[in-house]
Design a protein around this motif. Sequence first.
Motif, PDB file in Angstrom:
ATOM      1  N   ILE A  92       0.873  -1.170   0.000  1.00 25.60           N
ATOM      2  CA  ILE A  92       0.000   0.000   0.000  1.00 25.60           C
ATOM      3  C   ILE A  92       0.907   1.215   0.000  1.00 25.60           C
ATOM      4  CG2 ILE A  92      -1.629   1.354   1.384  1.00 25.60           C
ATOM      5  CD1 ILE A  92      -2.713  -1.367   2.419  1.00 25.60           C
ATOM      6  N   SER A  93       0.648   2.137  -0.912  1.00 24.29           N
ATOM      7  CA  SER A  93       1.488   3.337  -0.986  1.00 24.29           C
ATOM      8  C   SER A  93       0.624   4.562  -1.205  1.00 24.29           C
ATOM      9  CB  SER A  93       2.523   3.195  -2.109  1.00 24.29           C
ATOM     10  OG  SER A  93       1.879   2.971  -3.357  1.00 24.29           O
ATOM     11  N   LEU A  94       1.249   5.723  -1.069  1.00 21.89           N
ATOM     12  CA  LEU A  94       0.551   6.994  -1.217  1.00 21.89           C
ATOM     13  C   LEU A  94       1.027   7.704  -2.468  1.00 21.89           C
ATOM     14  CD1 LEU A  94       0.792   8.421   2.415  1.00 21.89           C
ATOM     15  CD2 LEU A  94      -1.108   7.141   1.401  1.00 21.89           C
ATOM     16  N   GLU A  95       0.089   8.200  -3.258  1.00 17.76           N
ATOM     17  CA  GLU A  95       0.399   9.121  -4.329  1.00 17.76           C
ATOM     18  C   GLU A  95       0.556  10.524  -3.736  1.00 17.76           C
ATOM     19  OE1 GLU A  95       0.788   8.212  -7.888  1.00 17.76           O
ATOM     20  OE2 GLU A  95       1.241   6.532  -6.588  1.00 17.76           O
ATOM     21  N   PRO A  96       0.990  11.491  -4.533  1.00 19.65           N
ATOM     22  CA  PRO A  96       1.350  12.801  -3.971  1.00 19.65           C
ATOM     23  C   PRO A  96       0.244  13.503  -3.186  1.00 19.65           C
ATOM     24  CG  PRO A  96       2.249  12.586  -6.167  1.00 19.65           C
ATOM     25  CD  PRO A  96       1.398  11.378  -5.944  1.00 19.65           C
ATOM     26  N   GLY A  97      -1.017  13.362  -3.612  1.00 16.54           N
ATOM     27  CA  GLY A  97      -2.112  14.043  -2.934  1.00 16.54           C
ATOM     28  C   GLY A  97      -2.878  13.162  -1.973  1.00 16.54           C
ATOM     29  N   GLY A  98      -2.272  12.047  -1.561  1.00 18.56           N
ATOM     30  CA  GLY A  98      -2.931  11.147  -0.623  1.00 18.56           C
ATOM     31  C   GLY A  98      -3.746  10.058  -1.285  1.00 18.56           C
ATOM     32  N   GLN A  99      -3.730   9.994  -2.637  1.00 14.86           N
ATOM     33  CA  GLN A  99      -4.409   8.890  -3.295  1.00 14.86           C
ATOM     34  C   GLN A  99      -3.848   7.588  -2.731  1.00 14.86           C
ATOM     35  OE1 GLN A  99      -2.687  11.428  -4.800  1.00 14.86           O
ATOM     36  NE2 GLN A  99      -3.381  11.743  -6.911  1.00 14.86           N
ATOM     37  N   PHE A 100      -4.742   6.690  -2.377  1.00 13.51           N
ATOM     38  CA  PHE A 100      -4.387   5.464  -1.667  1.00 13.51           C
ATOM     39  C   PHE A 100      -4.253   4.358  -2.697  1.00 13.51           C
ATOM     40  CE2 PHE A 100      -4.836   2.721   2.152  1.00 13.51           C
ATOM     41  CZ  PHE A 100      -4.237   3.539   3.089  1.00 13.51           C
ATOM     42  N   VAL A 151      -0.239  17.753   0.709  1.00 19.08           N
ATOM     43  CA  VAL A 151       0.950  17.164   0.087  1.00 19.08           C
ATOM     44  C   VAL A 151       1.496  16.087   1.017  1.00 19.08           C
ATOM     45  CG1 VAL A 151       3.265  17.624  -0.799  1.00 19.08           C
ATOM     46  CG2 VAL A 151       1.454  19.352  -1.054  1.00 19.08           C
ATOM     47  N   MET A 152       1.685  14.889   0.493  1.00 22.68           N
ATOM     48  CA  MET A 152       2.179  13.792   1.317  1.00 22.68           C
ATOM     49  C   MET A 152       3.674  13.974   1.605  1.00 22.68           C
ATOM     50  SD  MET A 152      -0.471  11.974   1.972  1.00 22.68           S
ATOM     51  CE  MET A 152      -1.409  13.518   1.943  1.00 22.68           C
ATOM     52  N   PRO A 153       4.137  13.536   2.786  1.00 21.59           N
ATOM     53  CA  PRO A 153       5.532  13.785   3.205  1.00 21.59           C
ATOM     54  C   PRO A 153       6.520  12.794   2.586  1.00 21.59           C
ATOM     55  CG  PRO A 153       4.364  12.618   4.934  1.00 21.59           C
ATOM     56  CD  PRO A 153       3.350  12.884   3.852  1.00 21.59           C
ATOM     57  N   LYS A 154       6.669  12.868   1.274  1.00 17.69           N
ATOM     58  CA  LYS A 154       7.604  11.997   0.566  1.00 17.69           C
ATOM     59  C   LYS A 154       8.580  12.869  -0.213  1.00 17.69           C
ATOM     60  CE  LYS A 154       6.083   8.143  -1.296  1.00 17.69           C
ATOM     61  NZ  LYS A 154       5.317   7.090  -1.992  1.00 17.69           N
ATOM     62  N   GLY A 155       9.876  12.623  -0.014  1.00 19.11           N
ATOM     63  CA  GLY A 155      10.902  13.464  -0.603  1.00 19.11           C
ATOM     64  C   GLY A 155      10.839  13.525  -2.119  1.00 19.11           C
ATOM     65  N   ARG A 156      10.557  12.386  -2.758  1.00 21.44           N
ATOM     66  CA  ARG A 156      10.539  12.377  -4.224  1.00 21.44           C
ATOM     67  C   ARG A 156       9.436  13.277  -4.759  1.00 21.44           C
ATOM     68  NH1 ARG A 156       9.870   6.440  -6.293  1.00 21.44           N
ATOM     69  NH2 ARG A 156       9.281   7.379  -8.265  1.00 21.44           N
ATOM     70  N   TYR A 157       8.326  13.398  -3.997  1.00 27.38           N
ATOM     71  CA  TYR A 157       7.211  14.213  -4.477  1.00 27.38           C
ATOM     72  C   TYR A 157       7.517  15.707  -4.369  1.00 27.38           C
ATOM     73  CZ  TYR A 157       4.505   9.868  -4.459  1.00 27.38           C
ATOM     74  OH  TYR A 157       4.048   8.595  -4.703  1.00 27.38           O
ATOM     75  N   ARG A 158       8.292  16.092  -3.360  1.00 37.25           N
ATOM     76  CA  ARG A 158       8.691  17.501  -3.271  1.00 37.25           C
ATOM     77  C   ARG A 158       9.530  17.894  -4.483  1.00 37.25           C
ATOM     78  NH1 ARG A 158       9.133  16.181   2.216  1.00 37.25           N
ATOM     79  NH2 ARG A 158      11.364  15.684   2.036  1.00 37.25           N
ATOM     80  N   ILE A 159      10.448  17.017  -4.855  1.00 44.69           N
ATOM     81  CA  ILE A 159      11.311  17.292  -6.007  1.00 44.69           C
ATOM     82  C   ILE A 159      10.479  17.354  -7.288  1.00 44.69           C
ATOM     83  CG2 ILE A 159      13.156  16.305  -7.436  1.00 44.69           C
ATOM     84  CD1 ILE A 159      14.310  15.173  -4.734  1.00 44.69           C
TER      85      ILE A 159
END
Length: 456
Positions: A92-100, A151-159
């Motif tokens: 189970i993972s999160l997309e950038p806007g919290g999509q599950f 915005v989900m707290p994932k480094g790759r998404y900030r970049i």
Amino acid sequence: MARDVIDMTPLQSRDDLVAWFAEGEKPKDRFRIGTEHEKFPFTIARHEPLPYDGPRGIRALLEGMQMILGWEPIMEAGHIIGLVDVTKGGAISLEPGGQFELSGAPEETIHQTCSELQAHLAQLREVAAPLGIGFLGLGMAPTWTRTEIAVMPKGRYRIMTNYMPKVGTLGLDMMYRTCTVQTNLDFSSEADMVKKLRVSVALQPIATALFANSPFTEGKPNGFLSFRSEIWRDTDADRSGMIPWAFEPGMGYERWVDYALDVPMYFVKRGDRYIDVAGRSFRDLMNGTLAELPGERATLSDWANHISTIFPEVRLKRYLEMRGSDAVPWRSLPSLPAFWVGLLYDDACLDAAWDIAKHWTAEERQALRDQVPRLGFKATIAGRTILDIARECLALARAGLTRRNRQDWMGRDETRYLAPLEDIAERGETPAETLLAKYHGAWAGSVDPVFNEYAY
């Protein structure tokens, strides 16, 4: 989007990159089916997107799922950002806007993928219901603005968030406001990969039309049937699209490696740290000349992670990913693997599917790709409508699944999962057109009822 891979084996040469793809080959009796699907979590009370933190947020949802499943948490900088089933391989993972997202385990049959889906949704409801959280199966968030979405707290998404506006106008919408369903399928050899890749790229617009389900933006019709698909047309031309070169002589693992090497990087991961190298060349990392990591050379991890940031209509990893379809209500989710398994895992159907598309030119394929988001079944190629081709493809998929003859405990084969698509094709109406008819009819110009009627 894929979980980051950890394999610090240093890469010596381009041959290592080619070998990485070749290691995905499997004998036919070991072919599996992977299904990934994303869904929008929302507050049942007010139909709003969820925050990450708080007693009724994404973090609480993931922690509740961890308690029920016993899966290993995926952590980043102290935040839980996903769960992984170390025994079977699902996540189970999160997309950038919290999509599950559920990234399903590799399964032998569509019956098993359907059971996995039903178990996942039952577990999710058990956690979500007390929190007042629902889930929506649509290709695009129907009412929310980008600024409303956490915005989900994932480094790759900030970049990626910083980079997207530099290369297209709709990349942030792709990241924060869309959901998809994908099917991942195997290949037995390089030639088998190439044939399946060509067929699935050419026919991806057919799946886009069958699953078109994103006609609303911020509470109003947006003029498209699959706005999610339209968004991909202006996200990042370097890493998306119909890859016309895949149909040229000499296509194989090496050609894909050269393509991937030409796609600019987003990041390099070292430990828990994401290093922003957006726009830089992977070749520089291979050569040890990347300014941000002087003297450091690429690892297998770096390559696998880079491959996961390339987004064509069909993506080659160590399997093939079908990427053209909008998220849909849960009963229709197993229809996507049914469609592609029927076409690609039966040799006769694969040949017949190639016969449909083999004379199309690169220009015709691109024109079809460009038409489908707006026109759906009314789009045409080589004098045929997409509806006509969709019906032919569904008949082939049914024949392929019939020959597979994988039966469930009640003696039913996998053709039953095609029924929602066959109904759509028989009526000649995309899911989006059904939604629009409700909006202009029973819903009286409001999108809000979708949160009830299309919730999982």
